[in-house]
Write a protein that holds these residues in place. Sequence first.
Motif, short mmCIF file in Angstrom:
data_model
loop_
_atom_site.label_atom_id
_atom_site.label_comp_id
_atom_site.label_asym_id
_atom_site.label_seq_id
_atom_site.Cartn_x
_atom_site.Cartn_y
_atom_site.Cartn_z
N LYS A 274 151.80 -45.66 31.23
CA LYS A 274 151.93 -45.08 32.38
C LYS A 274 153.28 -44.87 32.97
CE LYS A 274 150.25 -45.54 37.18
NZ LYS A 274 151.45 -45.14 37.99
N ALA A 275 154.22 -45.71 32.49
CA ALA A 275 155.57 -45.45 33.03
C ALA A 275 156.21 -44.19 32.56
CB ALA A 275 156.33 -46.91 32.44
N TYR A 276 155.72 -43.70 31.56
CA TYR A 276 156.39 -42.49 30.78
C TYR A 276 155.68 -40.95 31.64
CZ TYR A 276 158.16 -45.69 27.82
OH TYR A 276 158.70 -47.00 27.50
N THR A 277 154.92 -41.39 32.61
CA THR A 277 154.16 -40.24 33.36
C THR A 277 154.61 -40.23 34.55
OG1 THR A 277 152.09 -41.47 34.02
CG2 THR A 277 152.17 -40.69 31.69
N GLY A 278 154.18 -39.12 35.34
CA GLY A 278 154.60 -38.91 36.80
C GLY A 278 153.38 -39.06 37.86
N GLU A 279 153.66 -39.09 39.13
CA GLU A 279 152.58 -39.06 40.01
C GLU A 279 152.05 -37.82 40.29
OE1 GLU A 279 151.48 -42.03 41.00
OE2 GLU A 279 153.18 -43.18 39.99
N ASN A 280 150.60 -37.81 40.80
CA ASN A 280 150.26 -36.52 41.18
C ASN A 280 149.19 -36.63 42.22
OD1 ASN A 280 149.41 -34.11 41.86
ND2 ASN A 280 148.29 -33.32 39.55
N PRO A 281 149.72 -36.77 43.53
CA PRO A 281 148.97 -36.96 44.98
C PRO A 281 147.74 -35.92 45.14
CG PRO A 281 150.86 -36.26 45.58
CD PRO A 281 151.17 -36.50 44.00
N LEU A 282 148.40 -34.52 44.34
CA LEU A 282 147.14 -33.53 44.58
C LEU A 282 146.01 -33.30 43.60
CD1 LEU A 282 149.43 -30.51 45.35
CD2 LEU A 282 147.91 -31.77 46.89
N ALA A 283 146.06 -34.55 42.59
CA ALA A 283 145.07 -34.50 41.72
C ALA A 283 143.45 -34.78 42.20
CB ALA A 283 145.29 -35.32 40.61
N VAL A 284 143.33 -35.51 43.09
CA VAL A 284 142.09 -36.03 43.46
C VAL A 284 141.64 -34.71 44.29
CG1 VAL A 284 140.78 -37.33 45.13
CG2 VAL A 284 142.46 -38.32 43.58
N GLU A 285 142.57 -33.95 45.14
CA GLU A 285 142.02 -32.99 46.06
C GLU A 285 141.83 -31.88 44.91
OE1 GLU A 285 141.85 -30.38 49.57
OE2 GLU A 285 141.29 -32.60 48.80
N ALA A 286 142.41 -31.55 43.99
CA ALA A 286 142.24 -30.41 43.03
C ALA A 286 140.67 -30.72 42.39
CB ALA A 286 143.11 -30.35 41.93
N ILE A 287 140.33 -31.71 42.21
CA ILE A 287 139.02 -32.11 41.61
C ILE A 287 137.68 -32.10 42.82
CG2 ILE A 287 137.45 -33.72 40.24
CD1 ILE A 287 139.88 -32.34 38.81
N ARG A 288 138.37 -32.37 43.90
CA ARG A 288 137.22 -32.28 45.01
C ARG A 288 137.07 -30.67 45.36
NH1 ARG A 288 136.96 -30.86 50.26
NH2 ARG A 288 139.11 -30.52 50.19
N LEU A 289 138.01 -30.03 45.34
CA LEU A 289 137.91 -28.45 45.68
C LEU A 289 137.07 -27.76 44.41
CD1 LEU A 289 141.52 -27.53 46.66
CD2 LEU A 289 139.37 -27.27 47.85
N ALA A 290 137.38 -28.41 43.08
CA ALA A 290 136.51 -27.64 41.96
C ALA A 290 135.39 -27.82 42.25
CB ALA A 290 137.27 -28.34 40.71
N HIS A 291 134.73 -29.09 42.68
CA HIS A 291 133.53 -29.32 42.98
C HIS A 291 132.84 -28.50 43.98
CE1 HIS A 291 132.38 -32.62 40.06
NE2 HIS A 291 133.56 -33.17 40.32
N GLU A 292 133.52 -28.19 44.78
CA GLU A 292 133.03 -27.06 46.24
C GLU A 292 132.81 -25.73 45.42
OE1 GLU A 292 135.67 -27.16 49.51
OE2 GLU A 292 135.00 -29.18 50.01
N LYS A 293 133.83 -25.33 44.40
CA LYS A 293 133.86 -24.07 44.11
C LYS A 293 133.05 -23.80 43.03
CE LYS A 293 136.81 -23.33 47.77
NZ LYS A 293 136.39 -22.44 48.68
N ALA A 294 132.58 -24.70 42.04
CA ALA A 294 131.97 -24.54 40.88
C ALA A 294 130.75 -25.44 40.76
CB ALA A 294 132.90 -24.74 39.70
N GLY A 295 129.80 -24.96 39.90
CA GLY A 295 128.52 -25.82 39.49
C GLY A 295 128.90 -27.10 38.85
N LYS A 296 129.78 -27.01 38.00
CA LYS A 296 130.33 -28.19 37.01
C LYS A 296 131.87 -28.17 36.92
CE LYS A 296 126.21 -28.53 34.06
NZ LYS A 296 125.46 -27.44 34.75
N VAL A 297 132.44 -29.43 36.77
CA VAL A 297 133.73 -29.63 36.77
C VAL A 297 133.92 -30.44 35.39
CG1 VAL A 297 135.71 -30.61 37.78
CG2 VAL A 297 134.16 -29.69 39.28
#
Length: 235
Positions: free
Chosen positions: A99-122
């Motif tokens: 994990k130390a070799y990756t970055g943070e993404n505070p928008l990841a959870v929001e992206a998946i939440r929106l995808a569930h709103e906009k599509a039948g499957k994610v």
Amino acid sequence: MSYQAILFDLDGTLLPMDQEVFTKGYFKALASVLCPMGLEADALTAAVWAGTKAMVQNDGSRKNCEAFWEQFALALDCDTDKFRPVTDRFYTNEFHHAKAYTGENPLAVEAIRLAHEKAGKVILATNPIFPLSGQASRLGWIGLKPEDFDLVTSYESDSFGKPNPQYFTSICERMELEPSNCLMIGNDELEDMYAGSKAGFNCYLVKDWSIRSQEHPWEGESGSFQEMVEMLRSL
């Protein structure tokens, strides 16, 4: 427009990373548990790459995990039964050091939440070259879990790999999806954009950690992760 399904790549898309830097960190963590069992670091690296190549080139006749371990054993010229339970434990334990070799993404959870709103499957359409436990560990680094998706591809469940368009076709067959009514979001011009579009998907390139392809440059929709999130809101 609305989609039947929205698919996300993981490494370099939901999970920020420089692929080369992460791979070095991953191999370092893996060597820490396998080299004490008698493997040389260089031989281990070569065997993992050989197994990965076998998965990427899999023709659908067997699961990727079978292709990996068969080639891994051939590369080391030994019985690999003793290594499999150790690697199984690795992906829920020592793998977290990477994990130390990756970055943070505070928008990841929001992206998946929106995808569930906009599509039948994610769907998490990450290259199925890791076990499900490895996919779950990397998702956890950005506050997500497999249960946030209708499908997570892994080396136990899949028989193709990117950039084979059949990887995407097989997802559609399993999930009863029409490719033209699906959106693939990824950072790799070859593995995500080219392969996905060849399978009939709509595609969006996330440019923050994009991996370019000289043979198959992407000229379709693209933007930063933030811009991609705004795109999802506008659907």
